[in-house]
Design a protein around this motif. Structure first.
Motif, PDB file in Angstrom:
ATOM      1  N   ALA A 117       0.928  -1.183  -0.128  1.00 35.96           N
ATOM      2  CA  ALA A 117       0.081  -0.083  -0.034  1.00 35.96           C
ATOM      3  C   ALA A 117       0.821   1.384   0.020  1.00 35.96           C
ATOM      4  O   ALA A 117       2.276   1.261  -0.036  1.00 35.96           O
ATOM      5  N   VAL A 118       0.414   2.407  -0.240  1.00 33.84           N
ATOM      6  CA  VAL A 118       0.668   3.742   0.272  1.00 33.84           C
ATOM      7  C   VAL A 118       0.549   4.039   1.537  1.00 33.84           C
ATOM      8  O   VAL A 118      -0.549   3.918   1.844  1.00 33.84           O
ATOM      9  N   TYR A 119       1.421   4.260   2.309  1.00 31.89           N
ATOM     10  CA  TYR A 119       1.282   4.841   3.728  1.00 31.89           C
ATOM     11  C   TYR A 119       1.488   6.052   3.808  1.00 31.89           C
ATOM     12  O   TYR A 119       2.387   6.694   3.336  1.00 31.89           O
ATOM     13  N   PHE A 120       0.816   6.774   4.707  1.00 31.48           N
ATOM     14  CA  PHE A 120       0.651   7.790   5.057  1.00 31.48           C
ATOM     15  C   PHE A 120       0.556   8.262   6.496  1.00 31.48           C
ATOM     16  O   PHE A 120       0.037   7.583   7.359  1.00 31.48           O
ATOM     17  N   CYS A 121       1.249   8.996   6.889  1.00 37.15           N
ATOM     18  CA  CYS A 121       1.243   9.514   8.295  1.00 37.15           C
ATOM     19  C   CYS A 121       0.236  10.882   8.399  1.00 37.15           C
ATOM     20  O   CYS A 121       0.221  11.738   7.357  1.00 37.15           O
ATOM     21  N   ALA A 122      -0.289  11.225   9.548  1.00 35.91           N
ATOM     22  CA  ALA A 122      -1.239  12.011   9.858  1.00 35.91           C
ATOM     23  C   ALA A 122      -1.425  12.723  11.260  1.00 35.91           C
ATOM     24  O   ALA A 122      -0.804  12.174  12.052  1.00 35.91           O
ATOM     25  N   ALA A 123      -1.998  13.973  11.477  1.00 39.35           N
ATOM     26  CA  ALA A 123      -1.998  14.184  12.637  1.00 39.35           C
ATOM     27  C   ALA A 123      -3.456  14.733  12.954  1.00 39.35           C
ATOM     28  O   ALA A 123      -4.169  15.280  12.302  1.00 39.35           O
ATOM     29  N   ASN A 124      -3.752  14.520  14.443  1.00 37.55           N
ATOM     30  CA  ASN A 124      -5.123  14.716  14.700  1.00 37.55           C
ATOM     31  C   ASN A 124      -5.156  15.946  15.929  1.00 37.55           C
ATOM     32  O   ASN A 124      -4.477  15.664  16.937  1.00 37.55           O
ATOM     33  N   TYR A 142     -10.813  10.949  17.561  1.00 33.82           N
ATOM     34  CA  TYR A 142     -10.076  11.051  16.279  1.00 33.82           C
ATOM     35  C   TYR A 142      -8.795  10.348  16.105  1.00 33.82           C
ATOM     36  O   TYR A 142      -8.179  10.360  15.216  1.00 33.82           O
ATOM     37  N   TYR A 143      -8.431   9.450  17.389  1.00 30.22           N
ATOM     38  CA  TYR A 143      -7.368   8.766  17.416  1.00 30.22           C
ATOM     39  C   TYR A 143      -7.044   7.788  16.098  1.00 30.22           C
ATOM     40  O   TYR A 143      -6.073   7.452  15.754  1.00 30.22           O
ATOM     41  N   THR A 144      -8.396   7.141  15.684  1.00 33.17           N
ATOM     42  CA  THR A 144      -8.347   6.081  14.865  1.00 33.17           C
ATOM     43  C   THR A 144      -9.066   6.389  13.789  1.00 33.17           C
ATOM     44  O   THR A 144      -9.312   5.480  12.830  1.00 33.17           O
ATOM     45  N   THR A 145      -9.624   7.386  13.423  1.00 26.03           N
ATOM     46  CA  THR A 145     -10.618   7.857  12.228  1.00 26.03           C
ATOM     47  C   THR A 145      -9.553   8.367  11.219  1.00 26.03           C
ATOM     48  O   THR A 145      -8.707   8.693  11.242  1.00 26.03           O
ATOM     49  N   LEU A 146     -10.321   8.187   9.990  1.00 29.32           N
ATOM     50  CA  LEU A 146      -9.857   8.826   8.516  1.00 29.32           C
ATOM     51  C   LEU A 146      -9.675  10.326   8.670  1.00 29.32           C
ATOM     52  O   LEU A 146      -9.050  10.980   8.062  1.00 29.32           O
ATOM     53  N   ASP A 147     -10.737  10.737   9.584  1.00 24.45           N
ATOM     54  CA  ASP A 147     -10.782  12.248   9.497  1.00 24.45           C
ATOM     55  C   ASP A 147      -9.715  12.888  10.437  1.00 24.45           C
ATOM     56  O   ASP A 147      -9.956  13.046  11.638  1.00 24.45           O
ATOM     57  N   GLN A 148      -8.558  13.108   9.824  1.00 23.79           N
ATOM     58  CA  GLN A 148      -7.297  13.739  10.341  1.00 23.79           C
ATOM     59  C   GLN A 148      -7.340  15.222  10.093  1.00 23.79           C
ATOM     60  O   GLN A 148      -7.976  15.749   8.984  1.00 23.79           O
ATOM     61  N   ASP A 149      -6.219  16.076  10.502  1.00 24.10           N
ATOM     62  CA  ASP A 149      -6.177  17.342  10.276  1.00 24.10           C
ATOM     63  C   ASP A 149      -5.098  17.943   9.266  1.00 24.10           C
ATOM     64  O   ASP A 149      -5.316  18.797   8.669  1.00 24.10           O
TER      65      ASP A 149
END
Length: 121
Positions: A89-96, A102-109
């Motif tokens: 896969a393509v792996y992405f990092c994100a911040a909440n 929002y710890y595990t959701t796709l809705d990141q900031d």
């Protein structure tokens, strides 16, 4: 760039790989940082996250194989062991920035660019 991911590559089944995400700017004060992935033909999905207090969360599919961690320099790591073809896969990092819901959701900031992980047989 607030989140800079790196470390992807081509590996074989059973190999290990470590992804890194350098966090800077506003992203460094987030409630949590996470790794997400998008496999070919599939939707983006949650992989793992770590909170500002070092609590960790994992998707069932990677539990016991992947480990998320962070250091004081605000780099977030994803150690991936015993890789399977399904981890390609393509792996992405994100911040909440909004808290525990929002710890595990796709809705990141904030999102970083992706890094490709390919696991061959």
């Amino acid at each position: 760039v607030q989140l800079q991911a790196s470390g992807g590559g081509l590996v074989q089944t059973g190999d290990s790989l470590r992804l890194s995400c350098v966090v800077s700017g506003a992203a460094s004060t987030a409630f949590s940082w996470g790794w997400f992935r998008r496999a070919p033909g599939k939707e983006r999905e949650f992989v793992a996250s770590i909170t500002w207090r070092d609590a960790t969360y994992y998707a069932d599919s990677v539990k016991d194989r992947f480990t998320i961690s962070k250091d004081k320099a605000k780099t977030v790591y994803l150690q991936m062991n015993n890789l399977k073809q399904g981890d390609t896969a393509v792996y992405f990092c994100a911040a909440n920035h909004r808290g525990s819901l929002y710890y595990t959701t796709l809705d990141q900031d904030a999102w970083g660019q992706g890094t490709q992980v390919t696991v061959s047989s």
